[in-house]
Design an enzyme around this catalytic site. Sequence first.
Site, PDB file in Angstrom:
ATOM      1  N   TYR A  97      -5.867 -10.411  -6.031  1.00 65.95           N
ATOM      2  CA  TYR A  97      -5.911  -9.373  -5.094  1.00 65.95           C
ATOM      3  C   TYR A  97      -5.965 -10.133  -3.608  1.00 65.95           C
ATOM      4  CZ  TYR A  97      -7.821  -5.903  -1.859  1.00 65.95           C
ATOM      5  OH  TYR A  97      -8.135  -5.151  -0.873  1.00 65.95           O
ATOM      6  N   THR A 137      -8.607  -8.185   3.503  1.00 60.73           N
ATOM      7  CA  THR A 137      -9.896  -8.010   3.221  1.00 60.73           C
ATOM      8  C   THR A 137     -10.515  -9.332   3.032  1.00 60.73           C
ATOM      9  OG1 THR A 137     -10.601  -7.805   0.651  1.00 60.73           O
ATOM     10  CG2 THR A 137      -8.346  -8.620   0.949  1.00 60.73           C
TER      11      THR A 137
END
Length: 327
Positions: free
Chosen positions: A141, A117
Amino acid sequence: MEHVLVTGGAGYIGSHACKALKAAGYVPVTYDNLSTGWRDAVRFGPFEQGDLLDRARLDAVFERYRPVTVMHFAALSQVGESMVQPGLYWRNNAAGSLTLIEAAVAAGCLDFVFSSTCATYGEHDNVVLDEATPQQPINAYGASKRAIEDMLNDFGAAHGLNAVIFRYFNVAGADPEAAVGEFHRPETHLIPVMLEAIAGTRPALTIFGTDYDTPDGTCIRDYVHVCDLVDAHVLGLEWLRAGKGSRVFNLGTGHGFSVREVMDAARCVTSHAVPHGEGPRRPGDCTKLVSGSTRAEAELGWKPHRSSLAQMITDAWRWHQTGHYEQ
Ligand code: UDP
Protein backbone atom coordinates in the site's frame (compact mmCIF):
# COMPACT_ATOMS: atom_id res chain seq x y z
CA MET A 1 -19.39 27.80 -10.28
CA GLU A 2 -16.08 25.99 -10.61
CA HIS A 3 -15.87 22.23 -10.64
CA VAL A 4 -13.43 20.02 -8.77
CA LEU A 5 -13.01 16.42 -9.91
CA VAL A 6 -13.08 14.23 -6.79
CA THR A 7 -11.96 10.67 -7.48
CA GLY A 8 -13.19 8.38 -4.75
CA GLY A 9 -15.90 10.89 -3.82
CA ALA A 10 -18.20 8.00 -2.84
CA GLY A 11 -15.72 6.79 -0.24
CA TYR A 12 -15.04 7.75 3.35
CA ILE A 13 -12.64 10.68 2.99
CA GLY A 14 -13.79 11.69 -0.50
CA SER A 15 -17.42 12.10 0.58
CA HIS A 16 -16.39 14.38 3.44
CA ALA A 17 -14.22 16.34 0.99
CA CYS A 18 -17.24 16.82 -1.29
CA LYS A 19 -19.20 18.28 1.61
CA ALA A 20 -16.35 20.68 2.46
CA LEU A 21 -15.88 21.68 -1.20
CA LYS A 22 -19.56 22.46 -1.59
CA ALA A 23 -19.44 24.58 1.58
CA ALA A 24 -16.43 26.42 0.09
CA GLY A 25 -18.40 27.27 -3.07
CA TYR A 26 -17.17 24.59 -5.50
CA VAL A 27 -19.10 21.88 -7.34
CA PRO A 28 -17.54 18.54 -6.42
CA VAL A 29 -17.86 16.01 -9.26
CA THR A 30 -17.48 12.51 -7.88
CA TYR A 31 -15.68 9.98 -10.10
CA ASP A 32 -15.88 6.56 -8.48
CA ASN A 33 -16.19 2.94 -9.62
CA LEU A 34 -18.16 2.03 -6.46
CA SER A 35 -15.82 -0.91 -5.79
CA THR A 36 -15.49 0.24 -2.19
CA GLY A 37 -17.59 3.43 -2.24
CA TRP A 38 -21.34 3.99 -1.95
CA ARG A 39 -23.76 5.70 -4.35
CA ASP A 40 -25.61 6.96 -1.27
CA ALA A 41 -22.52 8.84 -0.10
CA VAL A 42 -22.59 11.12 -3.17
CA ARG A 43 -24.74 13.92 -1.78
CA PHE A 44 -23.03 17.18 -2.66
CA GLY A 45 -22.62 17.24 -6.44
CA PRO A 46 -22.85 15.21 -9.65
CA PHE A 47 -21.82 11.56 -9.86
CA GLU A 48 -19.90 9.98 -12.71
CA GLN A 49 -19.37 6.27 -12.36
CA GLY A 50 -16.07 5.14 -13.81
CA ASP A 51 -12.78 3.43 -13.21
CA LEU A 52 -9.39 5.12 -12.90
CA LEU A 53 -8.02 2.73 -15.51
CA ASP A 54 -10.66 3.80 -18.07
CA ARG A 55 -8.90 6.58 -19.96
CA ALA A 56 -11.74 7.22 -22.42
CA ARG A 57 -14.23 7.66 -19.60
CA LEU A 58 -11.85 10.01 -17.76
CA ASP A 59 -11.33 12.07 -20.92
CA ALA A 60 -15.10 12.42 -21.34
CA VAL A 61 -15.53 13.55 -17.71
CA PHE A 62 -12.71 16.14 -18.00
CA GLU A 63 -14.30 17.39 -21.23
CA ARG A 64 -17.78 17.62 -19.71
CA TYR A 65 -16.91 19.49 -16.49
CA ARG A 66 -13.54 21.17 -17.22
CA PRO A 67 -12.53 20.96 -13.54
CA VAL A 68 -10.09 23.51 -12.12
CA THR A 69 -8.48 20.94 -9.85
CA VAL A 70 -8.35 17.18 -9.32
CA MET A 71 -8.63 15.82 -5.78
CA HIS A 72 -7.51 12.23 -5.99
CA PHE A 73 -8.79 10.01 -3.17
CA ALA A 74 -9.70 6.85 -5.09
CA ALA A 75 -7.48 4.03 -3.86
CA LEU A 76 -7.40 0.72 -2.11
CA SER A 77 -6.13 1.45 1.39
CA GLN A 78 -5.79 -1.68 3.50
CA VAL A 79 -2.27 -2.45 4.63
CA GLY A 80 -3.06 -6.12 5.38
CA GLU A 81 -4.75 -6.74 2.02
CA SER A 82 -1.86 -5.07 0.20
CA MET A 83 0.54 -7.64 1.66
CA VAL A 84 -1.38 -10.61 0.26
CA GLN A 85 -2.67 -9.05 -2.98
CA PRO A 86 0.00 -6.54 -4.04
CA GLY A 87 -1.12 -6.71 -7.67
CA LEU A 88 -4.41 -5.08 -6.73
CA TYR A 89 -2.52 -2.16 -5.22
CA TRP A 90 -0.09 -1.69 -8.06
CA ARG A 91 -2.86 -1.89 -10.66
CA ASN A 92 -5.58 0.17 -8.97
CA ASN A 93 -3.45 2.66 -7.11
CA ALA A 94 -0.32 3.06 -9.20
CA ALA A 95 -1.49 2.27 -12.76
CA GLY A 96 -4.88 3.86 -12.08
CA SER A 97 -3.26 7.07 -10.87
CA LEU A 98 -0.94 7.16 -13.87
CA THR A 99 -3.98 6.99 -16.15
CA LEU A 100 -5.67 9.79 -14.20
CA ILE A 101 -2.56 12.01 -14.19
CA GLU A 102 -2.12 11.58 -17.95
CA ALA A 103 -5.79 12.43 -18.53
CA ALA A 104 -5.52 15.53 -16.31
CA VAL A 105 -2.44 16.78 -18.14
CA ALA A 106 -4.05 16.11 -21.53
CA ALA A 107 -7.11 18.11 -20.43
CA GLY A 108 -4.93 21.00 -19.22
CA CYS A 109 -6.01 20.53 -15.60
CA LEU A 110 -2.66 21.10 -13.91
CA ASP A 111 -3.64 21.50 -10.24
CA PHE A 112 -3.72 18.21 -8.39
CA VAL A 113 -4.35 17.40 -4.71
CA PHE A 114 -3.24 13.89 -3.78
CA SER A 115 -4.00 11.61 -0.82
CA SER A 116 -0.75 10.04 0.21
CA THR A 117 0.03 8.35 3.48
CA CYS A 118 2.39 8.11 6.41
CA ALA A 119 2.74 4.45 5.36
CA THR A 120 5.23 5.75 2.78
CA TYR A 121 7.68 6.44 5.63
CA GLY A 122 7.90 2.86 6.96
CA GLU A 123 9.79 1.95 10.15
CA HIS A 124 12.03 4.64 11.66
CA ASP A 125 13.30 4.23 15.22
CA ASN A 126 13.19 7.42 17.28
CA VAL A 127 12.99 9.62 14.23
CA VAL A 128 10.59 12.53 14.01
CA LEU A 129 8.49 11.90 10.89
CA ASP A 130 8.47 15.09 8.91
CA GLU A 131 8.18 15.67 5.19
CA ALA A 132 11.95 15.22 4.71
CA THR A 133 12.05 11.78 6.36
CA PRO A 134 13.20 9.12 3.86
CA GLN A 135 10.31 7.13 2.43
CA GLN A 136 10.93 3.43 3.00
CA PRO A 137 7.50 1.76 2.96
CA ILE A 138 7.23 -1.75 4.39
CA ASN A 139 3.94 -2.66 2.70
CA ALA A 140 2.61 -2.62 -0.87
CA TYR A 141 0.00 0.00 0.00
CA GLY A 142 2.69 2.49 1.06
CA ALA A 143 4.90 1.51 -1.88
CA SER A 144 2.08 2.17 -4.36
CA LYS A 145 1.44 5.60 -2.82
CA ARG A 146 5.13 6.51 -2.88
CA ALA A 147 5.21 5.58 -6.58
CA ILE A 148 2.34 7.98 -7.25
CA GLU A 149 4.21 10.77 -5.46
CA ASP A 150 7.16 10.06 -7.78
CA MET A 151 4.87 10.22 -10.81
CA LEU A 152 3.50 13.58 -9.72
CA ASN A 153 7.04 14.94 -9.35
CA ASP A 154 8.00 13.72 -12.81
CA PHE A 155 4.86 15.12 -14.44
CA GLY A 156 5.50 18.37 -12.61
CA ALA A 157 8.98 18.65 -14.10
CA ALA A 158 7.89 17.64 -17.60
CA HIS A 159 4.38 19.10 -17.94
CA GLY A 160 4.02 21.81 -15.28
CA LEU A 161 1.64 19.78 -13.11
CA ASN A 162 1.37 21.31 -9.63
CA ALA A 163 0.65 18.84 -6.84
CA VAL A 164 -0.20 19.29 -3.19
CA ILE A 165 0.58 15.93 -1.63
CA PHE A 166 -0.94 15.20 1.76
CA ARG A 167 0.57 12.36 3.77
CA TYR A 168 -2.23 11.32 6.07
CA PHE A 169 -1.75 9.74 9.42
CA ASN A 170 -4.77 7.74 10.71
CA VAL A 171 -8.05 9.27 9.65
CA ALA A 172 -11.01 8.82 12.00
CA GLY A 173 -14.35 10.30 13.03
CA ALA A 174 -17.29 11.34 10.87
CA ASP A 175 -19.30 14.34 9.78
CA PRO A 176 -20.86 15.76 13.00
CA GLU A 177 -24.21 15.96 11.17
CA ALA A 178 -23.81 12.29 10.21
CA ALA A 179 -24.70 13.05 6.56
CA VAL A 180 -21.68 10.92 5.61
CA GLY A 181 -19.36 8.70 7.60
CA GLU A 182 -16.99 5.75 7.52
CA PHE A 183 -18.57 2.65 6.03
CA HIS A 184 -16.33 -0.12 4.71
CA ARG A 185 -17.47 -3.63 3.94
CA PRO A 186 -15.66 -5.49 5.34
CA GLU A 187 -14.53 -3.00 8.00
CA THR A 188 -10.90 -3.30 9.04
CA HIS A 189 -10.01 0.04 10.65
CA LEU A 190 -9.48 0.20 14.37
CA ILE A 191 -12.10 2.69 15.56
CA PRO A 192 -15.10 1.40 13.54
CA VAL A 193 -14.13 -2.19 14.36
CA MET A 194 -14.08 -1.27 18.07
CA LEU A 195 -17.49 0.38 17.78
CA GLU A 196 -18.92 -2.67 16.01
CA ALA A 197 -17.63 -4.85 18.85
CA ILE A 198 -19.24 -2.53 21.41
CA ALA A 199 -22.52 -2.51 19.44
CA GLY A 200 -22.42 -6.32 19.22
CA THR A 201 -22.40 -6.48 15.42
CA ARG A 202 -19.07 -8.29 15.59
CA PRO A 203 -17.96 -10.57 18.41
CA ALA A 204 -14.79 -8.75 19.44
CA LEU A 205 -11.84 -6.63 18.43
CA THR A 206 -8.60 -8.55 17.94
CA ILE A 207 -5.56 -6.53 19.01
CA PHE A 208 -3.00 -7.18 16.29
CA GLY A 209 0.19 -7.66 18.30
CA THR A 210 0.94 -6.99 21.95
CA ASP A 211 4.72 -7.41 21.77
CA TYR A 212 5.70 -4.19 19.99
CA ASP A 213 8.43 -2.05 21.49
CA THR A 214 5.96 0.50 22.91
CA PRO A 215 4.96 1.20 26.54
CA ASP A 216 1.94 -1.14 26.46
CA GLY A 217 3.13 -3.42 23.64
CA THR A 218 0.54 -2.26 21.05
CA CYS A 219 1.07 -0.13 17.94
CA ILE A 220 0.99 3.65 18.16
CA ARG A 221 -0.79 5.84 15.62
CA ASP A 222 -1.57 9.55 15.19
CA TYR A 223 -5.32 9.97 14.63
CA VAL A 224 -6.76 12.98 12.79
CA HIS A 225 -10.44 13.86 12.34
CA VAL A 226 -11.73 13.43 8.79
CA CYS A 227 -13.35 16.91 8.89
CA ASP A 228 -10.05 18.53 9.87
CA LEU A 229 -8.32 16.50 7.17
CA VAL A 230 -10.66 17.64 4.39
CA ASP A 231 -10.39 21.26 5.56
CA ALA A 232 -6.69 20.97 4.76
CA HIS A 233 -7.62 19.84 1.24
CA VAL A 234 -9.64 22.98 0.61
CA LEU A 235 -6.65 25.00 1.83
CA GLY A 236 -4.42 22.93 -0.46
CA LEU A 237 -6.68 23.68 -3.42
CA GLU A 238 -6.52 27.39 -2.61
CA TRP A 239 -2.74 27.14 -2.26
CA LEU A 240 -2.52 25.74 -5.78
CA ARG A 241 -4.95 28.27 -7.22
CA ALA A 242 -2.82 31.05 -5.71
CA GLY A 243 0.08 29.72 -7.78
CA LYS A 244 2.16 28.58 -4.83
CA GLY A 245 3.25 25.37 -6.56
CA SER A 246 3.92 21.80 -5.52
CA ARG A 247 4.34 20.99 -1.84
CA VAL A 248 4.14 17.99 0.51
CA PHE A 249 2.35 18.23 3.86
CA ASN A 250 1.95 15.72 6.67
CA LEU A 251 -1.57 15.69 8.13
CA GLY A 252 -1.50 14.48 11.71
CA THR A 253 -1.75 16.03 15.15
CA GLY A 254 1.66 15.01 16.47
CA HIS A 255 0.08 12.97 19.29
CA GLY A 256 0.39 9.19 19.27
CA PHE A 257 -2.03 6.75 20.88
CA SER A 258 -1.63 3.01 21.33
CA VAL A 259 -4.38 0.54 20.43
CA ARG A 260 -5.08 0.10 24.14
CA GLU A 261 -5.34 3.87 24.66
CA VAL A 262 -7.85 4.11 21.83
CA MET A 263 -9.84 1.29 23.45
CA ASP A 264 -9.85 3.21 26.75
CA ALA A 265 -11.10 6.35 25.01
CA ALA A 266 -13.90 4.33 23.37
CA ARG A 267 -14.92 2.98 26.77
CA CYS A 268 -15.15 6.54 28.13
CA VAL A 269 -17.19 7.81 25.18
CA THR A 270 -19.63 4.89 24.91
CA SER A 271 -19.66 3.74 28.57
CA HIS A 272 -18.93 0.21 27.33
CA ALA A 273 -15.66 -1.65 27.44
CA VAL A 274 -14.49 -2.93 24.05
CA PRO A 275 -14.90 -6.72 23.87
CA HIS A 276 -11.50 -7.87 22.68
CA GLY A 277 -8.93 -10.61 22.33
CA GLU A 278 -5.23 -10.58 21.53
CA GLY A 279 -3.78 -11.89 18.29
CA PRO A 280 -0.51 -11.93 16.36
CA ARG A 281 0.94 -8.93 14.60
CA ARG A 282 -0.67 -7.99 11.27
CA PRO A 283 1.94 -8.21 8.49
CA GLY A 284 2.94 -4.78 7.18
CA ASP A 285 2.11 -2.83 10.36
CA CYS A 286 4.69 -0.30 11.57
CA THR A 287 5.34 0.02 15.30
CA LYS A 288 4.75 3.74 15.51
CA LEU A 289 3.56 6.39 13.06
CA VAL A 290 3.29 9.89 14.51
CA SER A 291 3.69 13.13 12.60
CA GLY A 292 6.55 15.36 13.65
CA SER A 293 5.72 18.25 11.37
CA THR A 294 3.79 21.49 11.77
CA ARG A 295 4.26 22.53 8.14
CA ALA A 296 0.52 22.37 7.34
CA GLU A 297 -0.25 24.70 10.25
CA ALA A 298 2.61 27.07 9.45
CA GLU A 299 2.23 27.30 5.69
CA LEU A 300 -1.40 26.45 4.91
CA GLY A 301 -2.86 27.98 8.06
CA TRP A 302 -4.47 24.61 8.90
CA LYS A 303 -5.94 24.26 12.38
CA PRO A 304 -7.35 20.92 13.47
CA HIS A 305 -10.43 21.58 15.65
CA ARG A 306 -12.03 18.18 16.16
CA SER A 307 -9.02 15.85 16.39
CA SER A 308 -9.08 14.92 20.08
CA LEU A 309 -9.52 11.16 20.50
CA ALA A 310 -12.76 11.72 22.45
CA GLN A 311 -14.26 13.95 19.73
CA MET A 312 -13.31 11.58 16.91
CA ILE A 313 -14.83 8.60 18.69
CA THR A 314 -17.93 10.62 19.67
CA ASP A 315 -18.52 11.58 16.03
CA ALA A 316 -17.79 8.05 14.79
CA TRP A 317 -20.17 6.61 17.40
CA ARG A 318 -22.98 9.04 16.39
CA TRP A 319 -22.56 8.03 12.75
CA HIS A 320 -22.41 4.36 13.74
CA GLN A 321 -25.72 4.67 15.54
CA THR A 322 -27.61 6.88 13.08
CA GLY A 323 -26.04 6.73 9.64
CA HIS A 324 -25.70 4.02 7.03
CA TYR A 325 -25.67 3.52 3.27
CA GLU A 326 -27.81 1.15 1.25
CA GLN A 327 -25.70 -1.89 0.35
N1 UDP B 1 -5.69 -2.73 14.71
C1 UDP B 1 -5.97 -3.76 15.57
N2 UDP B 1 -7.10 -4.52 15.34
C2 UDP B 1 -7.95 -4.27 14.30
C3 UDP B 1 -7.66 -3.19 13.44
C4 UDP B 1 -6.51 -2.45 13.67
O1 UDP B 1 -5.23 -4.03 16.53
O2 UDP B 1 -8.95 -4.99 14.14
C5 UDP B 1 -4.48 -1.91 14.93
C6 UDP B 1 -3.49 -2.01 13.79
O3 UDP B 1 -2.60 -3.09 13.99
C7 UDP B 1 -2.82 -0.65 13.84
C8 UDP B 1 -3.90 0.27 14.38
O4 UDP B 1 -4.88 -0.57 14.99
O5 UDP B 1 -1.78 -0.68 14.78
C9 UDP B 1 -4.57 1.09 13.28
O6 UDP B 1 -4.95 0.21 12.26
P1 UDP B 1 -5.90 0.67 11.08
O7 UDP B 1 -6.18 -0.55 10.23
O8 UDP B 1 -7.08 1.39 11.63
O9 UDP B 1 -5.05 1.74 10.27
P2 UDP B 1 -3.59 1.64 9.59
O10 UDP B 1 -2.64 2.15 10.65
O11 UDP B 1 -3.35 0.24 9.17
O12 UDP B 1 -3.69 2.57 8.43
